[in-house]
Write a protein that holds these residues in place. Structure first.
Motif, PDB file in Angstrom:
ATOM      1  N   VAL A  39      -0.620  -6.899 -11.902  1.00  0.00           N
ATOM      2  CA  VAL A  39      -1.507  -6.459 -10.824  1.00  0.00           C
ATOM      3  C   VAL A  39      -1.129  -5.044 -10.412  1.00  0.00           C
ATOM      4  CG1 VAL A  39      -1.704  -8.847 -10.016  1.00  0.00           C
ATOM      5  CG2 VAL A  39      -0.097  -7.296  -8.892  1.00  0.00           C
ATOM      6  N   ARG A  40      -2.063  -4.368  -9.776  1.00  0.00           N
ATOM      7  CA  ARG A  40      -1.829  -2.980  -9.356  1.00  0.00           C
ATOM      8  C   ARG A  40      -2.511  -2.759  -8.014  1.00  0.00           C
ATOM      9  NH1 ARG A  40      -3.212   1.451 -13.881  1.00  0.00           N
ATOM     10  NH2 ARG A  40      -1.731   0.147 -15.055  1.00  0.00           N
ATOM     11  N   PHE A  41      -1.826  -2.073  -7.077  1.00  0.00           N
ATOM     12  CA  PHE A  41      -2.425  -1.771  -5.781  1.00  0.00           C
ATOM     13  C   PHE A  41      -1.902  -0.437  -5.267  1.00  0.00           C
ATOM     14  CE2 PHE A  41       1.592  -3.583  -4.460  1.00  0.00           C
ATOM     15  CZ  PHE A  41       1.885  -3.008  -3.225  1.00  0.00           C
ATOM     16  N   ARG A  42      -2.637   0.123  -4.289  1.00  0.00           N
ATOM     17  CA  ARG A  42      -2.245   1.373  -3.653  1.00  0.00           C
ATOM     18  C   ARG A  42      -1.714   1.070  -2.252  1.00  0.00           C
ATOM     19  NH1 ARG A  42      -3.255   6.306  -5.126  1.00  0.00           N
ATOM     20  NH2 ARG A  42      -5.010   5.724  -6.478  1.00  0.00           N
ATOM     21  N   ALA A  43      -0.516   1.535  -1.951  1.00  0.00           N
ATOM     22  CA  ALA A  43       0.143   1.249  -0.672  1.00  0.00           C
ATOM     23  C   ALA A  43      -0.345   2.217   0.400  1.00  0.00           C
ATOM     24  CB  ALA A  43       1.653   1.338  -0.835  1.00  0.00           C
ATOM     25  N   ASN A  44      -1.585   2.039   0.830  1.00  0.00           N
ATOM     26  CA  ASN A  44      -2.214   2.960   1.791  1.00  0.00           C
ATOM     27  C   ASN A  44      -2.341   2.344   3.175  1.00  0.00           C
ATOM     28  OD1 ASN A  44      -4.145   1.069   1.194  1.00  0.00           O
ATOM     29  ND2 ASN A  44      -5.662   2.508   0.392  1.00  0.00           N
ATOM     30  N   ASN A  45      -1.410   1.462   3.526  1.00  0.00           N
ATOM     31  CA  ASN A  45      -1.445   0.760   4.812  1.00  0.00           C
ATOM     32  C   ASN A  45      -0.021   0.674   5.336  1.00  0.00           C
ATOM     33  OD1 ASN A  45      -2.283  -0.693   7.018  1.00  0.00           O
ATOM     34  ND2 ASN A  45      -2.780  -2.563   5.890  1.00  0.00           N
ATOM     35  N   ALA A  46       0.315   1.509   6.300  1.00  0.00           N
ATOM     36  CA  ALA A  46       1.687   1.580   6.806  1.00  0.00           C
ATOM     37  C   ALA A  46       2.064   0.289   7.531  1.00  0.00           C
ATOM     38  CB  ALA A  46       1.840   2.779   7.744  1.00  0.00           C
ATOM     39  N   GLY A  47       3.293  -0.151   7.334  1.00  0.00           N
ATOM     40  CA  GLY A  47       3.794  -1.350   8.015  1.00  0.00           C
ATOM     41  C   GLY A  47       4.727  -2.141   7.127  1.00  0.00           C
ATOM     42  N   VAL A  48       4.926  -3.397   7.487  1.00  0.00           N
ATOM     43  CA  VAL A  48       5.756  -4.318   6.713  1.00  0.00           C
ATOM     44  C   VAL A  48       4.859  -5.467   6.270  1.00  0.00           C
ATOM     45  CG1 VAL A  48       7.771  -5.851   6.728  1.00  0.00           C
ATOM     46  CG2 VAL A  48       7.834  -3.702   8.004  1.00  0.00           C
ATOM     47  N   TRP A  49       4.826  -5.708   4.953  1.00  0.00           N
ATOM     48  CA  TRP A  49       3.855  -6.645   4.390  1.00  0.00           C
ATOM     49  C   TRP A  49       4.549  -7.673   3.523  1.00  0.00           C
ATOM     50  CZ3 TRP A  49      -0.182  -5.911   7.182  1.00  0.00           C
ATOM     51  CH2 TRP A  49      -0.466  -4.630   7.672  1.00  0.00           C
ATOM     52  N   GLY A  83       1.766   7.477   6.905  1.00  0.00           N
ATOM     53  CA  GLY A  83       1.103   8.574   6.228  1.00  0.00           C
ATOM     54  C   GLY A  83       1.337   9.885   6.965  1.00  0.00           C
ATOM     55  N   PRO A  84       0.708  10.959   6.522  1.00  0.00           N
ATOM     56  CA  PRO A  84       0.973  12.295   7.088  1.00  0.00           C
ATOM     57  C   PRO A  84       0.316  12.558   8.437  1.00  0.00           C
ATOM     58  CG  PRO A  84      -0.676  12.431   5.343  1.00  0.00           C
ATOM     59  CD  PRO A  84      -0.191  11.007   5.348  1.00  0.00           C
ATOM     60  N   THR A  85      -0.575  11.676   8.889  1.00  0.00           N
ATOM     61  CA  THR A  85      -1.291  11.909  10.147  1.00  0.00           C
ATOM     62  C   THR A  85      -1.169  10.701  11.055  1.00  0.00           C
ATOM     63  OG1 THR A  85      -3.380  10.987   9.341  1.00  0.00           O
ATOM     64  CG2 THR A  85      -2.966  13.330   8.889  1.00  0.00           C
ATOM     65  N   ALA A  86      -1.562  10.888  12.304  1.00  0.00           N
ATOM     66  CA  ALA A  86      -1.549   9.769  13.250  1.00  0.00           C
ATOM     67  C   ALA A  86      -2.509   8.671  12.805  1.00  0.00           C
ATOM     68  CB  ALA A  86      -1.923  10.263  14.647  1.00  0.00           C
ATOM     69  N   LEU A 109       1.324   3.635  11.507  1.00  0.00           N
ATOM     70  CA  LEU A 109       1.332   2.371  12.243  1.00  0.00           C
ATOM     71  C   LEU A 109       1.181   2.639  13.731  1.00  0.00           C
ATOM     72  CD1 LEU A 109       1.875  -0.745  12.237  1.00  0.00           C
ATOM     73  CD2 LEU A 109       4.315  -0.170  12.498  1.00  0.00           C
ATOM     74  N   ARG A 110       0.278   1.899  14.358  1.00  0.00           N
ATOM     75  CA  ARG A 110       0.092   2.047  15.804  1.00  0.00           C
ATOM     76  C   ARG A 110       1.296   1.466  16.560  1.00  0.00           C
ATOM     77  NH1 ARG A 110      -3.171   4.271  13.048  1.00  0.00           N
ATOM     78  NH2 ARG A 110      -5.443   4.010  13.107  1.00  0.00           N
ATOM     79  N   PRO A 111       1.506   1.876  17.817  1.00  0.00           N
ATOM     80  CA  PRO A 111       2.603   1.299  18.613  1.00  0.00           C
ATOM     81  C   PRO A 111       2.382  -0.197  18.839  1.00  0.00           C
ATOM     82  CG  PRO A 111       1.816   3.339  19.595  1.00  0.00           C
ATOM     83  CD  PRO A 111       0.819   2.970  18.523  1.00  0.00           C
ATOM     84  N   PRO A 112       3.454  -0.943  19.099  1.00  0.00           N
ATOM     85  CA  PRO A 112       3.310  -2.385  19.311  1.00  0.00           C
ATOM     86  C   PRO A 112       2.575  -2.692  20.615  1.00  0.00           C
ATOM     87  CG  PRO A 112       5.541  -1.676  19.789  1.00  0.00           C
ATOM     88  CD  PRO A 112       4.850  -0.501  19.174  1.00  0.00           C
TER      89      PRO A 112
END
Length: 506
Positions: free
Chosen positions: A456-466, A489-492, A496-499
């Motif tokens: 399988v192959r995927f792009r890690a474009n979602n910040a966080g813990v998975w 990522g490079p921008t806000a 990952l948003r604050p908790p």
């Protein structure tokens, strides 16, 4: 959605929105001690998230212990107004949730496997939309029924909500056309049987093109491992054609012929013939550049019984118990802080970022006659850290050290492309020639073939813990899992948003 835990003392609760990407909102993902601490009795937590770039059939379920046996439901995302399905519009839609039923307290069932070293009791029956069907005496008058009109087409949204069973599903005298899996559209695939593992969803079109009457839809387990005990009866529902004759009929519905319980060739044919719909909404082309390549062996193993444990039910003697692992590391969840909180607040000591890209030893993975010593696993909380937007290719390799089985591997936070799957030991020289880089299926849960492999192959474009784990629930607490920590990522907007302020505390 606010969840209030009204369970008895010591019964914590969390919810997981299975298949929802949770783009930069990982606090709402749900798995205990991965993205949040559990909701304690008498407390509440509000899950806040947006659904972006997705439509189709998903589901929600408890992600704490065996509560998932009864706490689950469908999560259906329909197209926005003005956008049509990429297939014939159905007359009506029906969710079909396949589940299990125990004549026991599910907490006790889980305790048997965790505290006594053996496998848990098998379920006593299976269900369709919470009903066992009339093949069981106790539920003779509690069979789920669907009414259809001759000549019309219907959409069945099939969800496997079982803890530990994969299923064959058929409808007497009717073919089905698969049009989506795991909320990803597929090229139409006509079949007389659907195969589905725990966590997977399958959308099929059913054309009511048979003589007016009643027809059973039925499901029974697909048992890919030898020597596994299981309940051999099927759960059934009824497809009932609308007519006065049908409504008043007392005749027995026609029963479909289901595959044999161990029919791995049929299961593999179904899983490997699905392809993605490139012209459908939200289609994502296959990434071609690979940043991280991982070869992950997994399967069952053994570990020491442990202090304060009673391994009296273990088949390996009282000093050993069942375990499971990926690359010989048996995943152990933390208990004092969630991994996502530790990541966000830079707290050390909760996990380590050294999950290996390869197993510690190369061997004949599908040979069941190897040394028993290879089955011993190491307990740890090792994760894989990824740069934002990195492309990851994972080669999943089943092992046969203790049994050979089809394992449904589920990845939180992402879909992945299934490039290829097969049997035996993965051979890069030969098997890379089989890769589908044009229109592979996309999904979030892959049934890795018994005694085989999948890529399988995927792009890690979602910040966080998975979290990534086997969706056979008996295997998850034994350690068949790991996690990905994806950097911001490079921008806000790509961070990952604050908790949330009401995030539960351990």
């Amino acid at each position: 959605m606010q969840i209030f835990n009204d369970l008895a003392e010591h019964n914590s609760m969390i919810f997981f929105w299975h298949g929802i990407f949770q783009l930069f909102s990982g606090w709402a993902d749900g798995p205990a001690y991965v993205t949040q601490c559990p909701i304690l009795p008498g407390n509440s937590f509000t899950y806040r998230f947006n659904i972006t770039g997705q439509e189709g059939t998903l589901w929600w379920h408890a992600h704490t212990s065996y509560l998932r046996a009864t706490v689950y439901g469908a999560l259906i995302i329909r197209p926005r107004p003005g956008r049509k399905y990429p297939f014939t519009k159905p007359k009506k839609e029906f969710p079909i949730l396949l589940g299990e039923w125990w004549n026991a307290n599910v907490f006790d069932v889980e305790e048997e496997s965790l505290n006594f070293g053996g496998a848990p009791n098998i379920s006593d029956a299976y269900t369709i939309n919470g009903r066992l069907g009339d093949q069981f005496p106790c539920s003779a008058n509690q069979t789920h029924k669907i009414q259809v009109e001759k000549g019309k087409t219907y959409l069945l949204r099939i969800i496997n909500a079982a803890l530990n069973n994969q299923f064959f599903f058929s409808i007497a005298n009717h073919n089905m056309t698969v049009v989506a899996i795991d909320a990803s559209y597929t090229n139409p695939y006509v079949t007389d049987v659907v195969v589905t593992g725990p966590g997977q969803t399958t959308d099929v079109l059913l054309k009511a093109n048979q003589p007016v009457g009643d027809y059973y839809m039925a499901a029974h387990p697909y048992i890919s491992a030898a020597g596994i005990q299981f309940e051999p009866n099927a759960t059934v529902g009824i497809i009932q054609y609308k007519s006065s004759r049908s409504r008043n009929s007392s005749s027995t519905p026609i029963m479909p012929t289901l595959p044999a319980f161990n029919d791995t060739p049929t299961a593999h044919k179904f899983f490997s013939n699905l392809t993605g719909l490139k012209t459908g909404p939200f289609w994502v082309p296959v990434p071609t550049k690979i940043d991280e390549k991982m070869f992950i062996t997994f399967g069952l193993g053994v570990s020491p019984c442990g202090a304060n444990k009673n391994c009296s039910q273990s088949p390996f003697g009282t000093n050993l118990r069942f375990s499971a692992s990926m690359n010989n590391h048996s995943f152990e969840l933390p208990s004092t802080l969630s991994m996502l909180e530790a990541h966000y607040n830079n707290v050390s000591g909760i996990y380590t970022e050294d999950f290996p890209n390869n197993p510690p030893l190369a061997f004949d993975y599908t040979n069941s006659n190897l040394s028993f010593g290879l089955a011993f696993t190491e307990r740890s909380t090792k994760v894989k850290k990824l740069k934002f937007n990195a492309t990851v290719e994972m080669i999943f390799q089943n092992t046969a050290l203790i049994g050979i089985e089809n394992h449904p591997i589920h990845l939180h936070g992402f879909n992945f492309h299934v490039l290829a799957q097969g049997f035996g030991n993965y051979n890069s020289t030969e098997d890379e020639k089989k890769f589908n880089l044009d229109d592979p299926q996309e999904r979030n849960t892959i049934g890795v073939p018994a005694g085989g492999w999948a890529v399988v192959r995927f792009r890690a474009n979602n910040a966080g813990v998975w979290f990534m784990h086997c969706h056979l629930d008996v295997h998850m607490p034994w350690g068949l899992g790991t996690a990905f920590v994806v950097e911001n990522g490079p921008t806000a907007a790509t961070s990952l948003r604050p908790p949330p302020s009401d995030l539960p505390k351990c």
